[in-house]
Design a protein around this motif. Structure first.
Motif, PDB file in Angstrom:
ATOM      1  N   LYS A   1      -8.470   2.290  -6.421  1.00 55.16           N
ATOM      2  CA  LYS A   1      -8.812   1.548  -7.636  1.00 55.16           C
ATOM      3  C   LYS A   1      -7.826   0.422  -7.874  1.00 55.16           C
ATOM      4  O   LYS A   1      -8.208  -0.698  -8.208  1.00 55.16           O
ATOM      5  N   GLN A   2      -6.551   0.745  -7.705  1.00 55.56           N
ATOM      6  CA  GLN A   2      -5.510  -0.242  -7.969  1.00 55.56           C
ATOM      7  C   GLN A   2      -5.612  -1.416  -6.997  1.00 55.56           C
ATOM      8  O   GLN A   2      -5.501  -2.568  -7.398  1.00 55.56           O
ATOM      9  N   LEU A   3      -5.864  -1.112  -5.716  1.00 53.22           N
ATOM     10  CA  LEU A   3      -6.011  -2.176  -4.715  1.00 53.22           C
ATOM     11  C   LEU A   3      -7.176  -3.076  -5.085  1.00 53.22           C
ATOM     12  O   LEU A   3      -7.097  -4.295  -4.982  1.00 53.22           O
ATOM     13  N   ASP A   4      -8.266  -2.440  -5.528  1.00 49.48           N
ATOM     14  CA  ASP A   4      -9.447  -3.209  -5.899  1.00 49.48           C
ATOM     15  C   ASP A   4      -9.123  -4.125  -7.075  1.00 49.48           C
ATOM     16  O   ASP A   4      -9.495  -5.293  -7.088  1.00 49.48           O
ATOM     17  N   GLN A   5      -8.397  -3.591  -8.055  1.00 44.71           N
ATOM     18  CA  GLN A   5      -8.031  -4.378  -9.222  1.00 44.71           C
ATOM     19  C   GLN A   5      -7.113  -5.538  -8.824  1.00 44.71           C
ATOM     20  O   GLN A   5      -7.290  -6.664  -9.284  1.00 44.71           O
ATOM     21  N   MET A   6      -6.163  -5.267  -7.947  1.00 39.68           N
ATOM     22  CA  MET A   6      -5.268  -6.325  -7.478  1.00 39.68           C
ATOM     23  C   MET A   6      -6.057  -7.406  -6.758  1.00 39.68           C
ATOM     24  O   MET A   6      -5.822  -8.606  -6.948  1.00 39.68           O
ATOM     25  N   GLY A   7      -7.017  -6.952  -5.942  1.00 38.11           N
ATOM     26  CA  GLY A   7      -7.863  -7.899  -5.234  1.00 38.11           C
ATOM     27  C   GLY A   7      -8.648  -8.759  -6.209  1.00 38.11           C
ATOM     28  O   GLY A   7      -8.758  -9.975  -6.037  1.00 38.11           O
ATOM     29  N   TYR A   8      -9.173  -8.116  -7.243  1.00 36.35           N
ATOM     30  CA  TYR A   8      -9.948  -8.846  -8.255  1.00 36.35           C
ATOM     31  C   TYR A   8      -9.099  -9.949  -8.864  1.00 36.35           C
ATOM     32  O   TYR A   8      -9.525 -11.096  -8.999  1.00 36.35           O
ATOM     33  N   ASN A   9      -7.875  -9.582  -9.241  1.00 32.92           N
ATOM     34  CA  ASN A   9      -6.974 -10.564  -9.842  1.00 32.92           C
ATOM     35  C   ASN A   9      -6.647 -11.703  -8.883  1.00 32.92           C
ATOM     36  O   ASN A   9      -6.448 -12.842  -9.312  1.00 32.92           O
ATOM     37  N   ILE A  10      -6.579 -11.383  -7.604  1.00 31.84           N
ATOM     38  CA  ILE A  10      -6.365 -12.450  -6.618  1.00 31.84           C
ATOM     39  C   ILE A  10      -7.614 -13.319  -6.534  1.00 31.84           C
ATOM     40  O   ILE A  10      -7.548 -14.547  -6.558  1.00 31.84           O
ATOM     41  N   GLY A  11      -8.769 -12.661  -6.475  1.00 30.64           N
ATOM     42  CA  GLY A  11     -10.039 -13.352  -6.282  1.00 30.64           C
ATOM     43  C   GLY A  11     -10.331 -14.379  -7.360  1.00 30.64           C
ATOM     44  O   GLY A  11     -10.752 -15.493  -7.062  1.00 30.64           O
ATOM     45  N   ILE A  12     -10.078 -13.999  -8.620  1.00 30.42           N
ATOM     46  CA  ILE A  12     -10.436 -14.929  -9.700  1.00 30.42           C
ATOM     47  C   ILE A  12      -9.559 -16.179  -9.675  1.00 30.42           C
ATOM     48  O   ILE A  12      -9.928 -17.212 -10.201  1.00 30.42           O
ATOM     49  N   ARG A  13      -8.402 -16.097  -9.019  1.00 29.49           N
ATOM     50  CA  ARG A  13      -7.563 -17.292  -8.882  1.00 29.49           C
ATOM     51  C   ARG A  13      -7.885 -18.039  -7.588  1.00 29.49           C
ATOM     52  O   ARG A  13      -7.904 -19.267  -7.540  1.00 29.49           O
TER      53      ARG A  13
ATOM     54  N   VAL B   1       0.840  -1.201   0.000  1.00 28.37           N
ATOM     55  CA  VAL B   1       0.000   0.000   0.000  1.00 28.37           C
ATOM     56  C   VAL B   1       0.876   1.254   0.000  1.00 28.37           C
ATOM     57  O   VAL B   1       0.633   2.214  -0.740  1.00 28.37           O
ATOM     58  N   ARG B   2       1.903   1.220   0.817  1.00 31.07           N
ATOM     59  CA  ARG B   2       2.840   2.346   0.904  1.00 31.07           C
ATOM     60  C   ARG B   2       3.432   2.651  -0.484  1.00 31.07           C
ATOM     61  O   ARG B   2       3.482   3.788  -0.930  1.00 31.07           O
ATOM     62  N   GLN B   3       3.855   1.591  -1.182  1.00 30.82           N
ATOM     63  CA  GLN B   3       4.473   1.766  -2.491  1.00 30.82           C
ATOM     64  C   GLN B   3       3.466   2.308  -3.500  1.00 30.82           C
ATOM     65  O   GLN B   3       3.787   3.182  -4.299  1.00 30.82           O
ATOM     66  N   LEU B   4       2.229   1.807  -3.409  1.00 25.92           N
ATOM     67  CA  LEU B   4       1.195   2.304  -4.325  1.00 25.92           C
ATOM     68  C   LEU B   4       0.961   3.788  -4.091  1.00 25.92           C
ATOM     69  O   LEU B   4       0.788   4.556  -5.040  1.00 25.92           O
ATOM     70  N   LEU B   5       0.959   4.187  -2.828  1.00 26.23           N
ATOM     71  CA  LEU B   5       0.738   5.601  -2.511  1.00 26.23           C
ATOM     72  C   LEU B   5       1.863   6.451  -3.088  1.00 26.23           C
ATOM     73  O   LEU B   5       1.635   7.545  -3.596  1.00 26.23           O
TER      74      LEU B   5
END
Lengths: 135, 186
Positions: free
Chosen positions: B47-59, B32-36
């Motif tokens: 948005k980016q965290l949500d997208q990363m989560g999505y990519n985790i979720g589908i796997r 999170v720190r790096q994304l900020l």
């Protein structure tokens, strides 16, 4: 509770990152500057002393009239400096140890940049509560 | 007879490999720190965290179904229960509760009292708009997407913003009917 006490945290790069006047005495206008001045002057002594002992708590390192400077140096070389007029050594030691724990919690916060100002109000409240308890 | 679905993830949690909680928490914090730092805008980070989560979720849903032995859920209510009781336990080691159902049974709240992601964390003034755990909402959205449920997941309460618990609202938008991959007469 001490009548006058000033607590400052100085980062390893000699930048003050937290400051609190924790005494109960009526504030004089020039007091804050005077306290900062005394603590700043004590930094040199701390630098020499810090490497002579393995203990983190350096006890009192400097004095100015009736005011005494006690210092605690963390492993990361962050210095907790307390200016006080009371003679309560055990209390001060406990105060430093508990503030150290609070400081570690702050450091572990990923959103806190090490070496930057500690702006957390939670930290401030806790430190003032500890000061009331121990000093 | 279909295997009985476990009502809690305790047994599975005890058997899968785990990592040290602090390592996990601090690693997530570093992300999170790096994304900020990289994205600068708090909104973009969300948005980016949500997208990363999505990519985790589908796997993650595949791993979840393989290890948990849950059978097909009859309705969305059961799905939500399984997510809260089995899913969260399996991957985060905590259980959540499901409340606030609406009349149609398509919208509910998942309440997390304990959240290992936020140990040590305190939001500084310049990140007040940040949904620190936004990755979780993405994971749920992604996982539901893979089992043909389009859902919308939003944060209702966030303990980092002064609420007492974390509350995720999961809203079922539509259930995509499973399509036969080929036509019958071919």
């Amino acid at each position: 509770m001490a009548t006058t006490a000033c607590f400052i945290i100085v980062s390893r790069n000699d930048i003050p990152i937290y400051e609190a006047e924790v005494g109960v005495a009526a504030k004089r206008e020039d007091a804050a500057q005077l306290h900062q001045f005394i603590l700043h002057a004590a930094l040199d002594v701390v630098q020499d002393l810090a490497w002579t002992t393995s203990a983190m708590y350096l006890k009192s390192v400097d004095r100015f009239n009736e005011l005494v400077v006690s210092v605690y140096v963390t492993a990361g070389h962050t210095r907790f400096m307390l200016l006080h007029d009371s003679r309560n050594d055990d209390g001060i030691k406990s105060f430093f140890q508990e503030v150290h724990e609070l400081y570690i919690k702050t450091l572990l916060n990923p959103l806190y940049l090490p070496g930057s100002r500690i702006t957390s109000s939670h930290f401030d409240t806790k430190v003032r509560a500890l000061a009331r308890k121990y000093l | 007879m279909a295997p009985v679905a476990p009502r809690s993830g305790d047994a599975i949690f005890a058997n899968i490999e785990r990592v040290n909680a602090e390592l996990f928490t601090l690693t997530y914090g570093a992300i999170v720190r790096q994304l900020l730092t990289d994205l600068e805008e708090v909104e973009e980070v969300n948005k980016q965290l949500d997208q990363m989560g999505y990519n985790i979720g589908i796997r993650l849903i595949d791993e979840f179904l393989a290890k948990s032995n849950v059978s097909r859920c009859v309705d969305f209510r059961e799905t939500a229960e399984v997510i809260a009781k089995v899913g969260f336990k399996m991957f985060l080691g905590v259980t959540a509760s499901v409340t606030n159902w609406d009349a149609e049974g398509t919208c509910c709240s998942i309440v997390l009292e304990d959240n290992p992601l936020v140990d040590f964390v305190e939001l500084p003034d310049n990140c007040q708009g940040l949904y620190y755990c936004n990755i979780l909402s993405g994971v749920i959205r992604g996982a539901l997407d893979m089992v043909s449920m389009k859902a919308e997941v939003t944060w209702l309460r966030d303990a980092l913003r002064g609420d007492d618990v974390f509350e995720l609202q999961v809203k079922l938008l539509k259930q995509v009917p499973e399509e036969y991959p080929y036509k019958d007469d071919e």
